[in-house]
Design a protein around this motif. Structure first.
Motif, short mmCIF file in Angstrom:
data_model
loop_
_atom_site.label_atom_id
_atom_site.label_comp_id
_atom_site.label_asym_id
_atom_site.label_seq_id
_atom_site.Cartn_x
_atom_site.Cartn_y
_atom_site.Cartn_z
N ILE A 5 68.61 -44.94 77.59
CA ILE A 5 69.66 -45.64 77.20
C ILE A 5 70.93 -45.17 77.54
O ILE A 5 71.23 -43.80 77.60
CB ILE A 5 69.66 -46.00 75.57
CG1 ILE A 5 68.25 -46.59 75.40
CG2 ILE A 5 70.82 -46.69 74.96
CD1 ILE A 5 68.01 -46.59 73.60
N VAL A 6 71.79 -45.91 78.10
CA VAL A 6 73.13 -45.56 78.47
C VAL A 6 74.22 -46.54 78.09
O VAL A 6 74.04 -47.53 77.91
CB VAL A 6 73.23 -45.66 80.27
CG1 VAL A 6 74.58 -45.14 80.70
CG2 VAL A 6 72.16 -45.11 81.06
N SER A 7 75.28 -45.80 77.61
CA SER A 7 76.52 -46.69 77.03
C SER A 7 76.91 -47.34 78.04
O SER A 7 77.15 -47.09 79.11
CB SER A 7 77.24 -45.66 76.25
OG SER A 7 78.01 -45.16 77.04
N ILE A 8 77.44 -48.47 77.48
CA ILE A 8 78.19 -49.46 78.29
C ILE A 8 79.34 -48.84 78.98
O ILE A 8 80.03 -48.96 79.99
CB ILE A 8 78.69 -50.79 77.49
CG1 ILE A 8 77.38 -51.75 77.40
CG2 ILE A 8 79.49 -51.54 78.55
CD1 ILE A 8 77.44 -53.01 76.60
N ASP A 9 80.24 -48.24 78.03
CA ASP A 9 81.36 -47.33 78.33
C ASP A 9 81.04 -46.44 79.58
O ASP A 9 81.73 -46.45 80.53
CB ASP A 9 82.06 -46.66 77.29
CG ASP A 9 82.49 -47.66 76.18
OD1 ASP A 9 82.97 -48.61 76.87
OD2 ASP A 9 82.79 -46.95 75.18
N ALA A 14 81.73 -45.07 85.47
CA ALA A 14 80.75 -44.92 86.75
C ALA A 14 81.12 -45.97 87.73
O ALA A 14 81.51 -45.72 88.93
CB ALA A 14 79.56 -44.78 86.63
N ALA A 15 81.31 -47.19 87.40
CA ALA A 15 81.27 -48.42 88.37
C ALA A 15 82.96 -48.46 88.77
O ALA A 15 83.21 -48.34 89.92
CB ALA A 15 80.89 -49.56 87.56
N HIS A 16 83.88 -48.21 87.88
CA HIS A 16 85.30 -48.11 88.14
C HIS A 16 85.41 -46.97 88.94
O HIS A 16 86.23 -46.96 90.05
CB HIS A 16 86.02 -48.00 86.82
CG HIS A 16 86.08 -49.22 86.25
ND1 HIS A 16 87.07 -49.55 85.25
CD2 HIS A 16 85.56 -50.43 86.36
CE1 HIS A 16 86.75 -51.03 84.77
NE2 HIS A 16 85.92 -51.29 85.43
N ALA A 17 84.99 -45.85 88.67
CA ALA A 17 85.19 -44.69 89.66
C ALA A 17 84.81 -44.83 91.04
O ALA A 17 85.28 -44.30 91.97
CB ALA A 17 84.61 -43.48 89.01
N ALA A 18 83.46 -45.71 91.19
CA ALA A 18 82.82 -45.59 92.36
C ALA A 18 83.63 -46.57 93.32
O ALA A 18 84.16 -46.47 94.52
CB ALA A 18 81.49 -46.04 92.36
N GLN A 40 74.89 -54.34 84.72
CA GLN A 40 76.11 -54.06 84.53
C GLN A 40 77.01 -53.36 85.30
O GLN A 40 78.09 -53.46 85.33
CB GLN A 40 76.11 -53.38 83.09
CG GLN A 40 75.56 -54.08 81.98
CD GLN A 40 75.25 -53.32 80.53
OE1 GLN A 40 75.35 -52.17 80.46
NE2 GLN A 40 74.83 -54.15 79.52
N PHE A 41 76.60 -52.19 85.91
CA PHE A 41 77.11 -51.48 87.14
C PHE A 41 77.64 -52.50 87.90
O PHE A 41 78.79 -52.19 88.46
CB PHE A 41 76.45 -50.31 87.53
CG PHE A 41 76.93 -49.57 88.46
CD1 PHE A 41 77.75 -48.19 88.27
CD2 PHE A 41 77.10 -49.95 89.76
CE1 PHE A 41 78.00 -47.52 89.17
CE2 PHE A 41 77.83 -49.09 90.70
CZ PHE A 41 78.46 -47.76 90.47
N LYS A 42 76.76 -53.44 88.42
CA LYS A 42 77.16 -54.13 89.31
C LYS A 42 78.42 -54.97 89.27
O LYS A 42 79.42 -55.38 89.88
CB LYS A 42 76.01 -55.12 89.82
CG LYS A 42 76.29 -55.99 91.10
CD LYS A 42 75.03 -56.66 91.21
CE LYS A 42 75.13 -57.78 92.46
NZ LYS A 42 73.93 -58.60 92.62
N GLN A 43 78.20 -55.63 87.97
CA GLN A 43 79.30 -56.49 87.45
C GLN A 43 80.68 -55.94 87.24
O GLN A 43 81.64 -56.26 87.93
CB GLN A 43 79.08 -57.09 86.11
CG GLN A 43 77.61 -58.16 86.06
CD GLN A 43 77.46 -58.60 84.64
OE1 GLN A 43 77.56 -57.94 83.80
NE2 GLN A 43 76.64 -59.66 84.76
N PHE A 44 80.85 -54.66 86.73
CA PHE A 44 81.82 -53.75 86.54
C PHE A 44 82.41 -53.41 87.93
O PHE A 44 83.56 -53.23 88.14
CB PHE A 44 81.57 -52.35 85.70
CG PHE A 44 81.50 -52.90 84.31
CD1 PHE A 44 82.27 -53.66 83.51
CD2 PHE A 44 80.36 -52.36 83.53
CE1 PHE A 44 82.35 -53.81 82.13
CE2 PHE A 44 80.37 -52.61 82.15
CZ PHE A 44 81.26 -53.33 81.51
#
Length: 61
Positions: A5-9, A14-18, A40-44
């Protein structure tokens, strides 16, 4: 198959930083795209990349 389980935050951060580092989506996502975190990563990532591109275009005009 289950994933930790990984938090949405954490996914969002991670997505924003990448996206800000200019990495590609495929190379930067640490989770499988078929997992909740991967989707979720893809969307962010896509939203942040679009915001960065819009800001860059705005600064040129």
């Amino acid at each position: 198959m289950s994933f930790p389980i990984v938090s949405i935050d954490a996914v969002k951060e991670a997505a924003h930083a990448a996206a800000e580092r200019g990495e590609s989506l495929n190379d930067s996502c640490p989770w499988p795209f078929y997992s909740d975190a991967g989707r979720q990563f893809k969307q962010f990532f896509i939203l942040r990349k679009a915001a960065l591109q819009a800001a860059a275009a705005e600064s040129l005009s």
